[in-house]
Design a protein around this motif. Structure first.
Motif, PDB file in Angstrom:
ATOM      1  N   SER A   1       0.882  -1.222  -0.018  1.00  6.22           N
ATOM      2  CA  SER A   1      -0.035  -0.116   0.178  1.00  6.22           C
ATOM      3  C   SER A   1       0.901   1.098  -0.029  1.00  6.22           C
ATOM      4  O   SER A   1       0.540   2.420  -0.469  1.00  6.22           O
ATOM      5  CB  SER A   1      -0.770  -0.176   1.291  1.00  6.22           C
TER       6      SER A   1
ATOM      7  N   ARG B   1       2.605   2.699  -3.720  1.00  4.80           N
ATOM      8  CA  ARG B   1       1.751   3.601  -5.052  1.00  4.80           C
ATOM      9  C   ARG B   1       1.555   4.839  -4.036  1.00  4.80           C
ATOM     10  O   ARG B   1       1.796   5.951  -4.492  1.00  4.80           O
ATOM     11  CB  ARG B   1       0.633   3.117  -5.289  1.00  4.80           C
TER      12      ARG B   1
ATOM     13  N   GLY C   1       7.147  -2.892  -7.549  1.00  2.07           N
ATOM     14  CA  GLY C   1       6.397  -3.473  -6.788  1.00  2.07           C
ATOM     15  C   GLY C   1       6.913  -4.656  -6.115  1.00  2.07           C
ATOM     16  O   GLY C   1       7.930  -5.235  -6.362  1.00  2.07           O
TER      17      GLY C   1
ATOM     18  N   MET D   1      -6.317  -3.543  -0.457  1.00  2.00           N
ATOM     19  CA  MET D   1      -5.449  -2.893  -1.122  1.00  2.00           C
ATOM     20  C   MET D   1      -6.354  -1.519  -1.732  1.00  2.00           C
ATOM     21  O   MET D   1      -7.439  -1.565  -1.910  1.00  2.00           O
ATOM     22  CB  MET D   1      -4.776  -3.554  -2.360  1.00  2.00           C
TER      23      MET D   1
ATOM     24  N   GLY E   1      -6.996   1.673  -4.217  1.00  3.02           N
ATOM     25  CA  GLY E   1      -6.964   2.315  -5.408  1.00  3.02           C
ATOM     26  C   GLY E   1      -7.304   0.999  -6.516  1.00  3.02           C
ATOM     27  O   GLY E   1      -7.954   0.100  -6.119  1.00  3.02           O
TER      28      GLY E   1
ATOM     29  N   ARG F   1      -7.404  -2.228  -8.691  1.00  2.00           N
ATOM     30  CA  ARG F   1      -6.671  -3.540  -8.417  1.00  2.00           C
ATOM     31  C   ARG F   1      -7.327  -4.541  -9.454  1.00  2.00           C
ATOM     32  O   ARG F   1      -8.169  -4.195 -10.307  1.00  2.00           O
ATOM     33  CB  ARG F   1      -7.143  -4.045  -7.084  1.00  2.00           C
TER      34      ARG F   1
ATOM     35  N   ARG G   1      -2.741  -0.529 -11.991  1.00  4.51           N
ATOM     36  CA  ARG G   1      -3.277  -1.253 -10.743  1.00  4.51           C
ATOM     37  C   ARG G   1      -2.288  -1.184  -9.467  1.00  4.51           C
ATOM     38  O   ARG G   1      -1.105  -1.067  -9.737  1.00  4.51           O
ATOM     39  CB  ARG G   1      -3.557  -2.641 -10.894  1.00  4.51           C
ATOM     40  N   THR G   2      -2.830  -1.130  -8.218  1.00  3.94           N
ATOM     41  CA  THR G   2      -1.977  -1.216  -7.060  1.00  3.94           C
ATOM     42  C   THR G   2      -1.247  -2.723  -6.855  1.00  3.94           C
ATOM     43  O   THR G   2      -0.466  -2.625  -6.418  1.00  3.94           O
ATOM     44  CB  THR G   2      -2.453  -0.729  -5.895  1.00  3.94           C
TER      45      THR G   2
ATOM     46  N   VAL H   1       3.750  -2.004  -9.703  1.00  6.25           N
ATOM     47  CA  VAL H   1       2.417  -2.878  -9.337  1.00  6.25           C
ATOM     48  C   VAL H   1       2.839  -4.107  -8.681  1.00  6.25           C
ATOM     49  O   VAL H   1       3.855  -4.528  -8.871  1.00  6.25           O
ATOM     50  CB  VAL H   1       1.910  -3.602 -10.579  1.00  6.25           C
TER      51      VAL H   1
END
Length: 339
Positions: A59, A62, A79, A103, A105, A107, A134-135, A165
């Motif tokens: 988390s 991003r 990521g 998570m 945002g 996804r 995407r997160t 990501v």
């Protein structure tokens, strides 16, 4: 008049394919708190802790964004990755969906097969661009049985990770073959060499919850019983095994989810062992979509645990076939309960 899956020809837009990358409806309300670890399997509690820690760290990636120096452009933090390795029905998908729900945002959640289908339908470049914001990308049932698919997805994950990501993946290990399962996890990490340094591999052990204290495969219905149940159930479909197999061959697997959308019961007559590998693999993909949508299945013909030949189950796609059998049996028992 009873509807037929073989009469359906869904058309799916690219945005819809991305929009459908969410957990199956049966996992809409799951959370880390609703996952009840088996007290006899300490690995399950450890997996929950690892999943919570992953969310906390991912988390921040991003949220922090890139750092810009006086004479350099902003950089995107890479990521992180988590790999849940374990047997059938030990709650890995529950944990994966819990990560997705936790998570922030945008996804994405998909099975390995759905990711390969996405690339096949949209192309590699378009898939990469659409997933880059995407997160987290949650991939259920990562598979190593198709080198081509594995290499494509590995490259995709590497580029997504470089764009910030985070990735979570699960695998299925055959019951009773834990050593093989750990070896499979290492194969996975070797296959995606660019990601291996950031992936944490966590083992999740335990018995298949879908078969705890449950009877063996139910007896198939008679033709008359099958037709009667289909006619009495609003939203049911009725197809012969061969007609359904022929229709699946005409559809891209990315359309299987839409194929069963809104169906309440799937009835299949004259089921017999699939002699052709291509037919069998399409049935696996359909079984996954039916299971995700929690759609009961009633059949006539052979028992569902005989749908794949012994030679197929002993071959390279063994994990896929056993997973499909496990899920089809669960759906057939669901049909018995509903009836």
């Amino acid at each position: 008049m009873v509807a037929h899956l073989s009469d359906r020809n869904p058309v799916i837009a690219a945005d819809a394919l991305i929009g459908e990358m969410v957990p199956p409806s049966m996992f809409d309300e799951v959370s880390f708190d609703s996952y009840i670890p088996d007290p006899n399997e300490p690995s399950q509690a450890a997996a929950v802790a690892a999943a919570r820690d992953f969310v906390a760290r991912a988390s921040k990636i991003r949220a922090g964004g890139g750092k810009r120096g006086l004479f350099r452009k902003a950089t995107t933090p890479q990521g992180i990755g988590l790999y849940l390795d374990g047997g059938f029905g030990v709650g890995k998908t529950h944990l994966l969906a819990s990560i997705f729900h936790s998570m922030p945002g945008p996804r994405a959640f998909a099975t390995f097969g759905e990711v390969t289908n996405l690339v096949g339908a949209l192309g590699y470049t378009d898939s990469l661009e659409r997933l880059s914001d995407r997160t987290v990308l949650c991939i259920d049932e990562f598979e190593l049985d198709d080198p081509g698919d594995t290499m494509v997805v590995s490259r995709l994950l590497s580029e997504l990770s470089a764009r910030g990501v985070s990735i979570v993946a699960t695998s299925n290990t055959l019951p009773g073959q834990l050593g093989e399962g750990r070896f499979a996890a290492q194969d996975f990490l070797r296959e995606i060499q660019k990601l291996s340094s950031i992936f944490e591999s966590v083992r999740v052990d335990g018995p298949d919850y879908r078969h705890r204290d449950l009877p063996p495969a139910p007896e198939p219905a008679t033709e008359a019983e099958l037709v009667a149940q289909a006619e009495a159930t609003p939203g049911a479909t009725l197809d012969s095994f061969d007609d359904l197999a022929a229709h699946l061959a005409k559809l891209h697997p990315s359309k299987y989810k839409s194929l069963v959308d809104g169906v309440t019961l799937v009835c299949i007559s004259d089921v017999h062992p699939a002699e052709d590998q291509a037919v069998a693999l399409r049935l696996v993909a359909l079984a996954d979509r039916l299971y995700d949508a929690d759609i009961p299945v009633v059949t006539s013909g052979v028992k569902l645990d005989e749908i794949f030949t012994p030679e197929m189950v002993a071959g390279g796609y063994r994990k896929k076939y056993l997973r499909a059998i496990s899920r089809l049996l669960a759906l057939s028992r669901l049909a018995e309960t509903a009836a």
